[in-house]
Design a protein around this motif. Structure first.
Motif, PDB file in Angstrom:
ATOM      1  N   VAL A  23       0.598  -1.043   0.219  1.00  0.00           N
ATOM      2  CA  VAL A  23      -0.147   0.236  -0.132  1.00  0.00           C
ATOM      3  C   VAL A  23       1.068   1.128   0.045  1.00  0.00           C
ATOM      4  N   GLY A  24       2.017   1.448  -0.503  1.00  0.00           N
ATOM      5  CA  GLY A  24       2.931   2.351   0.252  1.00  0.00           C
ATOM      6  C   GLY A  24       3.034   3.324  -1.752  1.00  0.00           C
ATOM      7  N   PRO A  25       3.597   4.477  -1.429  1.00  0.00           N
ATOM      8  CA  PRO A  25       3.552   4.760  -2.778  1.00  0.00           C
ATOM      9  C   PRO A  25       4.421   4.168  -3.706  1.00  0.00           C
ATOM     10  N   GLY A  26       3.500   4.292  -4.986  1.00  0.00           N
ATOM     11  CA  GLY A  26       3.577   3.220  -6.097  1.00  0.00           C
ATOM     12  C   GLY A  26       3.440   1.779  -5.875  1.00  0.00           C
ATOM     13  N   LYS A  27       3.030   1.410  -4.646  1.00  0.00           N
ATOM     14  CA  LYS A  27       3.123  -0.377  -4.469  1.00  0.00           C
ATOM     15  C   LYS A  27       1.136  -0.610  -5.423  1.00  0.00           C
ATOM     16  N   ILE A  28       1.462  -2.098  -5.276  1.00  0.00           N
ATOM     17  CA  ILE A  28       0.815  -2.429  -6.415  1.00  0.00           C
ATOM     18  C   ILE A  28      -0.387  -2.702  -5.529  1.00  0.00           C
ATOM     19  N   ILE A  29      -1.020  -2.439  -4.807  1.00  0.00           N
ATOM     20  CA  ILE A  29      -2.465  -2.012  -4.229  1.00  0.00           C
ATOM     21  C   ILE A  29      -2.920   0.038  -3.939  1.00  0.00           C
ATOM     22  N   ARG A  30      -1.676  -0.278  -3.585  1.00  0.00           N
ATOM     23  CA  ARG A  30      -1.883   1.643  -3.986  1.00  0.00           C
ATOM     24  C   ARG A  30      -2.645   1.926  -5.611  1.00  0.00           C
ATOM     25  N   ARG A  31      -1.768   1.510  -6.241  1.00  0.00           N
ATOM     26  CA  ARG A  31      -1.860   2.223  -8.166  1.00  0.00           C
ATOM     27  C   ARG A  31      -3.013   1.632  -8.267  1.00  0.00           C
ATOM     28  N   MET A  32      -3.650   0.771  -8.029  1.00  0.00           N
ATOM     29  CA  MET A  32      -5.145   0.184  -8.393  1.00  0.00           C
ATOM     30  C   MET A  32      -6.060   1.442  -7.274  1.00  0.00           C
ATOM     31  N   VAL A  33      -6.139   1.293  -6.061  1.00  0.00           N
ATOM     32  CA  VAL A  33      -7.039   2.356  -5.635  1.00  0.00           C
ATOM     33  C   VAL A  33      -6.714   3.888  -6.406  1.00  0.00           C
ATOM     34  N   ASP A  34      -5.341   3.963  -6.863  1.00  0.00           N
ATOM     35  CA  ASP A  34      -5.554   5.568  -7.355  1.00  0.00           C
ATOM     36  C   ASP A  34      -6.023   5.271  -8.940  1.00  0.00           C
ATOM     37  N   ALA A  35      -5.904   4.324  -9.085  1.00  0.00           N
ATOM     38  CA  ALA A  35      -6.472   4.231 -10.447  1.00  0.00           C
ATOM     39  C   ALA A  35      -7.947   3.613 -10.890  1.00  0.00           C
ATOM     40  N   LYS A  36      -7.858   3.130  -9.369  1.00  0.00           N
ATOM     41  CA  LYS A  36     -10.146   2.827  -9.494  1.00  0.00           C
ATOM     42  C   LYS A  36     -10.114   0.903 -10.623  1.00  0.00           C
ATOM     43  N   LEU A  37      -9.268   0.697 -10.468  1.00  0.00           N
ATOM     44  CA  LEU A  37      -8.943  -0.819 -11.123  1.00  0.00           C
ATOM     45  C   LEU A  37      -8.671  -1.630 -10.452  1.00  0.00           C
ATOM     46  N   LEU A  38      -9.943  -2.114  -9.316  1.00  0.00           N
ATOM     47  CA  LEU A  38      -9.607  -2.572  -8.546  1.00  0.00           C
ATOM     48  C   LEU A  38      -9.550  -4.261  -9.351  1.00  0.00           C
ATOM     49  N   SER A  39      -8.978  -5.563  -8.459  1.00  0.00           N
ATOM     50  CA  SER A  39      -9.188  -6.763  -9.075  1.00  0.00           C
ATOM     51  C   SER A  39      -9.239  -7.042  -7.494  1.00  0.00           C
ATOM     52  N   SER A  40     -10.044  -8.895  -7.763  1.00  0.00           N
ATOM     53  CA  SER A  40      -9.956  -9.884  -7.227  1.00  0.00           C
ATOM     54  C   SER A  40      -8.797 -10.202  -5.874  1.00  0.00           C
ATOM     55  N   MET A  41      -8.451 -10.294  -4.986  1.00  0.00           N
ATOM     56  CA  MET A  41      -6.363 -10.586  -4.252  1.00  0.00           C
ATOM     57  C   MET A  41      -7.466 -11.489  -3.307  1.00  0.00           C
ATOM     58  N   ILE A  42      -6.198 -12.295  -3.103  1.00  0.00           N
ATOM     59  CA  ILE A  42      -6.316 -12.928  -0.911  1.00  0.00           C
ATOM     60  C   ILE A  42      -4.976 -12.363  -1.084  1.00  0.00           C
ATOM     61  N   LEU A  43      -5.536 -11.922   0.886  1.00  0.00           N
ATOM     62  CA  LEU A  43      -4.366 -11.796   1.612  1.00  0.00           C
ATOM     63  C   LEU A  43      -4.317 -13.152   2.329  1.00  0.00           C
ATOM     64  N   TYR A  44      -2.946 -13.164   2.507  1.00  0.00           N
ATOM     65  CA  TYR A  44      -2.518 -14.859   3.371  1.00  0.00           C
ATOM     66  C   TYR A  44      -1.574 -13.798   3.722  1.00  0.00           C
ATOM     67  N   GLY A  45      -1.947 -14.290   5.789  1.00  0.00           N
ATOM     68  CA  GLY A  45      -0.226 -13.985   6.349  1.00  0.00           C
ATOM     69  C   GLY A  45      -1.155 -14.306   7.952  1.00  0.00           C
ATOM     70  N   PRO A  46      -0.118 -13.859   8.947  1.00  0.00           N
ATOM     71  CA  PRO A  46      -0.398 -14.202  10.309  1.00  0.00           C
ATOM     72  C   PRO A  46      -1.397 -13.107  10.818  1.00  0.00           C
ATOM     73  N   PRO A  47      -2.688 -13.800  11.474  1.00  0.00           N
ATOM     74  CA  PRO A  47      -3.485 -13.157  12.449  1.00  0.00           C
ATOM     75  C   PRO A  47      -3.139 -11.592  13.048  1.00  0.00           C
ATOM     76  N   GLY A  48      -3.650 -10.673  12.806  1.00  0.00           N
ATOM     77  CA  GLY A  48      -3.594  -9.021  13.224  1.00  0.00           C
ATOM     78  C   GLY A  48      -2.647  -8.361  12.807  1.00  0.00           C
ATOM     79  N   THR A  49      -2.705  -8.994  11.027  1.00  0.00           N
ATOM     80  CA  THR A  49      -1.378  -8.200  10.554  1.00  0.00           C
ATOM     81  C   THR A  49      -1.877  -7.167   9.402  1.00  0.00           C
ATOM     82  N   GLY A  50      -3.596  -6.582   9.782  1.00  0.00           N
ATOM     83  CA  GLY A  50      -3.879  -5.452   8.541  1.00  0.00           C
ATOM     84  C   GLY A  50      -4.698  -6.093   7.730  1.00  0.00           C
ATOM     85  N   LYS A  51      -5.289  -7.670   7.028  1.00  0.00           N
ATOM     86  CA  LYS A  51      -5.533  -8.291   6.238  1.00  0.00           C
ATOM     87  C   LYS A  51      -7.262  -7.113   5.904  1.00  0.00           C
TER      88      LYS A  51
END
Length: 423
Positions: A23-51
């Motif tokens: 979500v940092g500047p220039g990173k993929i999810i940030r770019r999706m949001v800025d361009a309003k070109l969202l695609s489905s995704m899966i976020l995986y990782g430990p509990p409490g990490t921000g999914k």
């Protein structure tokens, strides 16, 4: 009555704490949001990490409707209601918790709506999606891994919650001691939800002093922290990652790293896994370079299993230190795997007649065992004789290493016997 962790969820992408690789500047999810070109995704990782926070922030930044369901507990009917909403009001962002538990009927219903863009699916899971999620879902989503938050990330989120008067604890007169903040950021192992839960409990259960100030000390934070193991579900990703790191650290002769991962497994009270893995490591990675160390490892495991925790940590630690500092050899596993590959690929011939069983009547008529030479009848208990099938007589599986005195001597004997056999 909503918990602090819920109330402090980010309203837009700029408020997300951590996961800057996404979500940092220039990173993929940030770019999706800025361009309003969202695609489905899966976020995986430990509990409490921000999914969930990332999903909420995406919805807040794009102004799309946001709905949350659980794949394990919510019904297909509830899924249908979200789809109907999307048909009437436009795109809906659906956060689907525990997506690895999505049943096939729910999946089959959902897939067409992902493809036509009515639903932007954000799946959340603590399981490795490449192992636990159906390929049909994986092929229609991008997969992003999220990581435990850093201590600085946790501190940033805690300080934000202390200052926020609308959603956080800013309306209270709270003084959080520096060592209490440090412990909060360290002892939760990157789990922001746990940190905020502990902070909220500490602040709301501590009486103000004479100056109406709520002082949160290290002792108070320790009392409010739920003990959390670095090794989560024994069938989960973190568990297997720890085992992998444990073996690789011993193989790489890093004593301190190996002890660190041993401590994680001990903290999880998982003696059976430690025992199996330690004996495997001894034979696989040390092996013929230091067979006495292998034997001592088996004895250490037997001692650990007999005395149990907490004392079991002592023989286990001794064994890990010895294996780390021992010479290494994997010649044994390489040799047997090479032989197995030949068998599995059909590369084997007939057993020589002189080696075949000759104990039964009629074996002599078949020529079985008649020309066998009994090595103990010869000087030095050895005689030149073929043992491999004729088609494989020159095959070599074992390649001695010289990383320890024992295997060095084995290698010298191996080469002497080979030379005598080939004369």
């Amino acid at each position: 009555m909503k918990p602090l962790a819920f109330k402090m969820r980010p309203q837009n992408i700029d408020e997300v704490v951590g996961q800057q690789h996404l979500v940092g500047p220039g990173k993929i999810i940030r770019r999706m949001v800025d361009a309003k070109l969202l695609s489905s995704m899966i976020l995986y990782g430990p509990p409490g990490t921000g999914k969930t926070s990332i999903a909420s922030a995406i919805a807040g930044s794009t102004k799309y409707a946001f709905r949350k369901l659980n794949a394990a507990t919510d019904s297909k009917k509830q899924l249908e209601q979200v789809v109907e909403e999307a048909k009437f009001s436009g795109t809906v962002i659906l956060l689907l918790d525990e997506i690895h538990r999505l049943t096939k009927p729910k999946q089959d219903y959902l897939l067409p709506h992902l493809e036509n863009g009515e639903i932007v699916l954000i799946g959340a899971t603590t399981e490795n999606p490449y192992i636990s999620i159906n390929p049909a879902i994986r092929s229609r989503t991008q997969i992003f891994e999220v990581f435990p938050l850093t201590q600085d990330d946790i501190k940033q989120a805690v300080n934000r919650a202390l200052k926020d008067k609308q959603n956080g604890l800013g309306s209270l007169n709270i003084k959080l001691d520096d060592d209490a903040l440090e412990q909060l950021s360290l002892a939760t192992f990157g789990d922001l939800r746990s940190a905020l839960n502990a902070l909220e409990l500490a602040c709301k259960s501590t009486q103000p002093d004479d100056h109406n100030e709520i002082i949160i000390t290290l002792n108070i934070i320790n009392d409010c922290l739920q003990k959390k193991s670095l090794v989560h579900d024994k069938n989960g990703d973190a568990h297997y990652d720890t085992i992998s790191a444990f073996q690789k650290s011993i193989r790489g002769s890093d004593v301190d790293a190996a002890l660190h991962y041993l401590a994680r497994l001990i903290e999880a009270q998982d003696l059976p896994t430690i025992s199996r893995r330690l004996i495997t490591i001894a034979y696989e990675d040390i092996g013929l370079a230091n067979m006495p160390a292998v034997t001592r490892t088996v004895l250490a495991v037997q001692a650990a299993e007999r005395i149990g925790f907490p004392e079991a940590r002592i023989p286990l630690a001794d064994s890990v230190i010895e294996l780390c500092l021992s010479p290494k050899s994997n010649s044994g596993i390489l040799a047997i795997d090479s032989a197995l590959n030949d068998i599995k690929s059909g590369n084997y011939g007939s057993i020589p007649n002189h080696l075949k069983d000759a104990h039964y009547k009629g074996a002599k008529n078949l020529g079985h065992g008649t020309t066998y030479k009994y090595p103990h009848d010869f000087p030095h208990d050895w005689v030149k004789q073929d043992y491999l099938p004729q088609s494989m007589k020159d095959k070599q599986y074992y390649y001695p290493k010289e990383n320890g005195a024992f295997e060095t001597s084995l290698g010298q004997q191996y080469r002497r016997l080979k030379e005598a056999q080939n004369k």
